[in-house]
Design a protein around this motif. Structure first.
Motif, short mmCIF file in Angstrom:
data_model
loop_
_atom_site.label_atom_id
_atom_site.label_comp_id
_atom_site.label_asym_id
_atom_site.label_seq_id
_atom_site.Cartn_x
_atom_site.Cartn_y
_atom_site.Cartn_z
N TYR A 90 33.98 42.89 41.28
CA TYR A 90 35.25 43.58 41.03
C TYR A 90 34.98 44.99 40.52
O TYR A 90 35.90 45.80 40.45
N ASP A 91 33.73 45.28 40.18
CA ASP A 91 33.41 46.45 39.36
C ASP A 91 32.71 47.60 40.08
O ASP A 91 32.43 48.63 39.48
N HIS A 92 32.38 47.41 41.36
CA HIS A 92 31.63 48.45 42.07
C HIS A 92 32.31 49.81 41.96
O HIS A 92 33.53 49.91 41.98
N LEU A 93 31.50 50.85 41.89
CA LEU A 93 32.01 52.21 42.00
C LEU A 93 32.01 52.62 43.48
O LEU A 93 31.41 51.94 44.31
N PRO A 94 32.69 53.72 43.81
CA PRO A 94 32.64 54.17 45.21
C PRO A 94 31.21 54.56 45.61
O PRO A 94 30.42 54.98 44.76
N TYR A 95 30.91 54.43 46.86
CA TYR A 95 29.69 54.94 47.51
C TYR A 95 28.42 54.14 47.22
O TYR A 95 27.63 53.88 48.12
N LEU A 96 28.22 53.79 45.96
CA LEU A 96 26.93 53.18 45.59
C LEU A 96 27.22 51.86 44.89
O LEU A 96 27.63 51.84 43.74
N LEU A 144 38.79 36.93 46.41
CA LEU A 144 38.53 38.29 46.88
C LEU A 144 37.24 38.88 46.32
O LEU A 144 36.57 39.66 47.00
N TYR A 145 36.92 38.54 45.09
CA TYR A 145 35.79 39.19 44.42
C TYR A 145 34.84 38.13 43.88
O TYR A 145 34.99 37.69 42.74
N SER A 146 33.90 37.72 44.69
CA SER A 146 32.92 36.72 44.27
C SER A 146 31.79 36.69 45.28
O SER A 146 31.89 37.28 46.36
N GLU A 147 30.73 35.99 44.94
CA GLU A 147 29.61 35.86 45.87
C GLU A 147 30.07 35.12 47.13
O GLU A 147 29.63 35.43 48.24
N GLU A 148 30.97 34.16 46.94
CA GLU A 148 31.47 33.39 48.08
C GLU A 148 32.30 34.29 49.00
O GLU A 148 32.21 34.21 50.22
N ALA A 149 33.12 35.14 48.38
CA ALA A 149 33.93 36.07 49.19
C ALA A 149 33.03 36.99 49.99
O ALA A 149 33.25 37.22 51.19
N VAL A 150 31.97 37.51 49.35
CA VAL A 150 31.02 38.37 50.05
C VAL A 150 30.40 37.62 51.22
O VAL A 150 30.31 38.13 52.34
N ALA A 151 29.99 36.37 50.96
CA ALA A 151 29.33 35.57 52.01
C ALA A 151 30.27 35.32 53.18
O ALA A 151 29.83 35.21 54.33
N SER A 152 31.57 35.26 52.91
CA SER A 152 32.51 35.00 54.00
C SER A 152 32.96 36.30 54.67
O SER A 152 33.88 36.29 55.48
N LYS A 212 37.88 45.84 51.73
CA LYS A 212 38.92 44.97 52.26
C LYS A 212 39.64 44.23 51.14
O LYS A 212 40.87 44.10 51.15
N ALA A 213 38.86 43.75 50.20
CA ALA A 213 39.46 43.04 49.06
C ALA A 213 40.45 43.94 48.33
O ALA A 213 41.55 43.53 47.95
N ASP A 214 40.07 45.20 48.17
CA ASP A 214 40.95 46.15 47.48
C ASP A 214 42.27 46.31 48.24
O ASP A 214 43.34 46.44 47.64
N LEU A 215 42.19 46.32 49.56
CA LEU A 215 43.41 46.50 50.35
C LEU A 215 44.26 45.23 50.34
O LEU A 215 45.49 45.31 50.30
N VAL A 216 43.62 44.07 50.40
CA VAL A 216 44.39 42.83 50.29
C VAL A 216 45.16 42.83 48.96
O VAL A 216 46.35 42.56 48.90
N PHE A 217 44.42 43.17 47.92
CA PHE A 217 45.02 43.22 46.59
C PHE A 217 46.18 44.20 46.56
O PHE A 217 47.26 43.90 46.02
N ALA A 218 45.96 45.36 47.17
CA ALA A 218 46.98 46.41 47.16
C ALA A 218 48.18 46.03 48.01
O ALA A 218 49.27 46.59 47.86
N SER A 219 47.99 45.09 48.91
CA SER A 219 49.07 44.76 49.86
C SER A 219 50.11 43.80 49.26
O SER A 219 51.16 43.59 49.86
N LEU A 220 49.79 43.24 48.11
CA LEU A 220 50.74 42.31 47.50
C LEU A 220 51.73 43.12 46.67
O LEU A 220 51.36 43.73 45.68
N PRO A 221 53.00 43.13 47.04
CA PRO A 221 53.97 43.98 46.34
C PRO A 221 54.10 43.55 44.87
O PRO A 221 54.12 42.37 44.56
N TYR A 222 54.17 44.55 44.00
CA TYR A 222 54.29 44.25 42.58
C TYR A 222 55.49 43.35 42.30
O TYR A 222 55.46 42.51 41.43
N ARG A 223 56.56 43.54 43.07
CA ARG A 223 57.79 42.80 42.79
C ARG A 223 57.57 41.28 42.87
O ARG A 223 58.20 40.52 42.12
N ILE A 224 56.73 40.86 43.78
CA ILE A 224 56.52 39.41 43.96
C ILE A 224 55.12 38.96 43.55
O ILE A 224 54.75 37.81 43.73
#
Lengths: 606, 606
Positions: free
Chosen positions: B226-232, B387-395, B401-413
């Motif tokens: 969950y903690d990676h920085l951009p690029y590296l 979204l953020y785990s070794e299993e998620a990476v393996a799949s 992508k995880a960041d976009l999935v997360f971002a796609s869930l509207p705050y309202r719901i």
């Protein structure tokens, strides 16, 4: 979701599975004859420590049989399987394979050809981890946090500090690595991950200073895809050819991030080995303070180029200008407007001539023998592109896989793969070579036309990767003279044909001796002679005398001196071979039996 | 080689393709009604700067129509396509999409449901690069070496040095980022890659000191994926929960490697904006020397927690022991055997109580209101694992992508997705919660049972991620008291119910105010009030008053003060939202039109 159907590789796959089953049966019976019968007449089996605890290539059925008889029982290799479906192309069936041994897990690459049925043409076997000593990565990564409440909590920082304080005083490193360039750093990172107590020492004041100290326009001559270190890859905005100070900063950060025990400003002054205790006594000076270290294993990672060759020429004592070996050249800043003579015509000479010219010096290069020049972009595209390039990455070629493909090509026939590449380069850069030769430059393509990489492996010299200075020679901006130096006068260099070159500066870009020269200095000449020449293949070409060795002499593998190892090379080699050296050291640290097959004999002293 | 057949997603894929074609046609006609008709009754379109040059969520068909009418013509969105085959599951068809706008390239995630035909339930649209201003990565990475010979050669190091010398004196940063923690660093890295002249300043003496200075047992509460920085990215041997000093060293190395212009030991003392020149005048002290900077854009990345809330209690002036806000707590070392009272029962309080107890202090926690506690391992597995785990990476789930999935869930719901996760955690850790409540701890799951993440987004407080200290409360090692503080005496804290707690130390773990408090200090109260409260969604739950905002107030998007931006949050947010903030700044630096749709109104001052 995409569905994957059984690919049309059934025949190739079945062929490989049958071969592997037969091979495994022969190994389990330690039946050299049966194993050898699975190989083609011309065959090569390269093993990186999985069977031989050595870097070894056996050639021909007889040697295959010998390797099997000598190692199969102790190795206990089993569970041979393909890692992905085998493929057939141009009569060669290729398969990535995995296997286990009694003590570890292996990976390899098999190429079968048809010779009265499928027979192995090349086989690469490598060990990549030891059972029970797997690296803590991915799902096995450390937790970091110690959850819960504990009055005995020791934090990461406290543990780091305690370790730094005790190392070299109350605890001894199992491995001492002398030299903290990319080689020492890559090995240090691997040993850290394997839990081997190790210490890297280096004379410079910061990691990366090995690069910072060089001439200011220097950039890596190899492209980024070839240069990754273990564990932490360069980001995808990293330049193709990293400037020296940028790679230096990376090495410094890497050393910190990978938690490599590293002493800067530290020199080793002497070392001796006790057969009785199996221990080295190494005298070092750390920031001026003397200290004794007692490692079990000593790795010299002091630079594959070895010790500077400074010629002994008449008149060097009377010459009034500056003179030094290329390795001691301070850079061009002080020589604007001066007459500079650079002896030699390889990489260092071109680099130094180019930088001197850029700073307004009057420069003459003295070519003593022919040199191979190849343009950097041609080398990158034609020489490395298939394995190490953005295109290779896009097609799914990982660094690890590329390294194994590279490792799977036997040294004995490697030149046959190289020659066509250099023929392509000759054609592509025809005009360039015509101009260079028209300027009087004596150019060659290696004894057998196999070009730069074979020169690198055989002799580590005799070439220049052109990043621009060759044009200066071709157009006369850097002047060219020929022949051996006869003597120096107060103000000039006189060549064998009587040519006199006025000089304020003489740079001896006269190359380096074998790395065992470091051992002579640090330990004693007897040990250096017992170990013998380092680097080279025994190809019986210029500066690489026979007999054929099959592998690079003394690099990354056991030597005739117990507990003494040599490590280094370019970034690719530092990355790839540090794995096998680290596993050899780890196995010894854990008391795992490491019977060495085919310990090299010594045919040359330096 | 594996062969890939057309997957059985034909229907889903065709459905999506038709929808995208219809949507594109509606956009090209700027036809709000037609576009709205493609959405379901309950629908959410979240746009991250691709249409709105804002972070905006529109809800319902009417708002969709409004967004289309207001932005479609200027945006010029086209070339909508799927990035991989659409999939259908449980009545929802999901598709990764790409598109272009007049000025950039976008990526999104579309979810269709059946409501008299396929209608959009959620749509995420994001801009990820500007045309003509693509980042130099992969095939476009810089060459590094400048081949050839040139007497005007400027090396990488010389360019770096020249840039460092001129920045802030002869050249002005276009963007000034105040605060060099993970937020400022991630933004600095992106601006560097985008070629925006930026400067990050921070009061500490080294990057990473923001973490180094905290209590010694601290590790990240979020796991590595969950903690990676951009690029590296962190290497795969990185710990799950990085110790504070290790993440600090990483941030320091990252700053260097990514070549982020960063001034340590630098504080901003005042800032004012000129409407006329469109420029800030920022007074700073760099290592004690005063200096004026004149950026066009000012980013406050001073910590999403904002300014410390120090209560004003009777008797604070007579209390003879140590007292300080949790943010100023020096750690437990001086308090072995001392009586310590910690006011508050959220993260900081638990962390401080735990560390004090570990050092042998006598500790009492004063709980003033209910707190949500969730065990770190449960949160990691149930809350983030998909979204953020070794299993998620393996799949095959990448960070991006995880960041976009997360971002796609509207705050309202979003809470409706969160509630079941916390129900699972309640079940899994039933015994733990029983023990905690039996000890008298007042526990809650958030106003609507939606747990920690919603509390974080709504109010940034009210919870503890348990890494061990909750057990100390449950078993009485850390004592618990309840209620508001009435007053302090010379040697004690007296609660509203008359309970008197003897104290050598009082820690006010009483939280933080809104980030616009920083603006009040640095600029003026008028500007802070004009900008209004930072953080929170307007959910009309505790400490997050309505009306509904749809997005987090003032974060990473235009504010009511031109040229003033707020950036920060956890490592995930610092990574993900720094992209959109950086692109907004880049567009302005390049003079690209950035008409802001739906600039937020201000409903609360702090």
């Amino acid at each position: 979701m995409t569905q994957t159907l059984e690919p049309d590789t059934g025949t190739a796959q079945r062929t490989v599975e049958t071969w592997l089953a037969d091979f495994e049966a022969a190994l389990q019976a330690a039946d050299g004859t049966a194993a050898a019968a699975l190989f083609a007449t011309d065959c090569y089996w390269r093993d990186l420590i999985s069977f031989s605890w050595n870097l070894t290539t056996v050639e021909g059925r007889e040697q295959v049989a010998d390797l099997v008889v000598a190692t199969a029982s102790a190795t206990g290799a089993c569970r041979f399987a393909t890692e992905e479906p085998a493929e057939e192309a141009d009569g060669v069936t290729t398969a990535w394979i995995t296997f286990e041994t009694a003590v570890g897990r292996g990976r390899g690459l098999l190429r079968l050809i048809d010779e009265d049925g499928p027979k192995a043409w090349t086989l690469l076997t490598t060990l990549h981890e030891l059972k029970g000593h797997e690296e803590p990565r991915g799902t096995a990564r450390p937790m970091g946090a110690e959850h819960g409440a504990s009055r005995d909590r020791v934090t990461w920082l406290e543990r780091q500090q305690a370790e730094a304080e005790s190392l070299g005083s109350t605890t001894q490193p199992y491995v001492l690595v002398i030299g903290g360039g990319q080689g020492g750093i890559a090995l240090g990172a691997r040993l850290r991950q394997l839990g081997v107590t190790a210490l890297v020492i280096d004379k410079h004041s910061r990691p990366g200073d090995q690069w910072r100290g060089r001439y200011k326009s220097l950039c890596l001559h190899d492209p980024v895809w070839y240069d990754h270190l273990p564990y932490l890859k360069f980001p995808d905005n990293w330049p193709v050819f990293a400037p020296k100070d940028k790679i230096a900063d990376w090495l410094e950060s890497y050393t910190k991030v990978m938690e490599i025990p590293y002493w800067s400003s530290t020199t080793a002054t002497s070392a001796s080995y006790s057969q009785e205790t199996g221990e080295w006594t190494v005298e070092v000076e750390r920031e001026g303070r003397p200290l004794t270290l007692r490692p079990k294993q000593l790795v010299l990672a002091t630079g594959m180029s070895g010790k500077p060759n400074l010629p002994d020429l008449p008149g060097m004592d009377v010459f009034r200008g500056d003179q030094h070996h290329s390795s001691a050249h301070p850079g061009p800043d002080a020589y604007a407007g001066k007459k500079c003579v650079v002896i030699g015509s390889n990489n260092s000479s071109f680099d130094i001539c180019g930088a001197l010219w850029e700073h307004g010096a009057d420069v003459t290069m003295v070519q003593r023998s022919s040199t191979h020049v190849v343009r950097s972009d041609s080398l990158m595209e034609i020489g490395l592109g298939a394995l190490y390039s953005e295109e290779a990455v896009a097609s799914g070629m990982t660094t690890e896989k590329a390294d194994l493909v590279f490792a799977s090509l036997p040294y004995r026939i490697m030149h046959t793969f190289q020659i066509p590449l250099y023929e392509q380069m000759a054609e592509r850069d025809k005009d360039f070579y015509q101009r260079l030769e028209a300027a009087g430059f004596d150019h060659d393509w290696g004894d057998d036309g196999s070009g730069l990489f074979m020169k690198y492996l055989r002799r580590g010299s005799g070439y220049y990767i052109d990043v621009g200075a060759a044009d200066l020679v071709a157009n006369g901006d850097v002047k060219l003279a020929h022949g051996q130096v006869d003597h120096l006068t107060e103000h000039s260099v006189v060549l064998a044909d009587g040519t006199e070159l006025e000089a304020d500066l003489v740079v001896y870009a006269t190359g380096y001796g074998s790395m065992n020269g470091w051992a002579a200095d640090l330990i004693d000449q007897g040990t250096a002679d017992r170990v013998g020449k380092v680097w080279g293949l025994g190809s019986d070409t210029t500066k690489d005398p026979g007999p054929w060795e099959g592998e690079q002499r003394n690099m990354w593998k056991p030597t005739q001196q117990e507990g003494l190892w040599f490590h280094g090379g370019n970034l690719h080699q530092s990355r790839h071979y540090s794995l096998y050296l680290a596993l050899q050291l780890k196995a010894r640290a854990e008391g795992i039996a490491t019977p060495v097959y085919g310990l090299q004999e010594v045919h040359h002293l330096r």
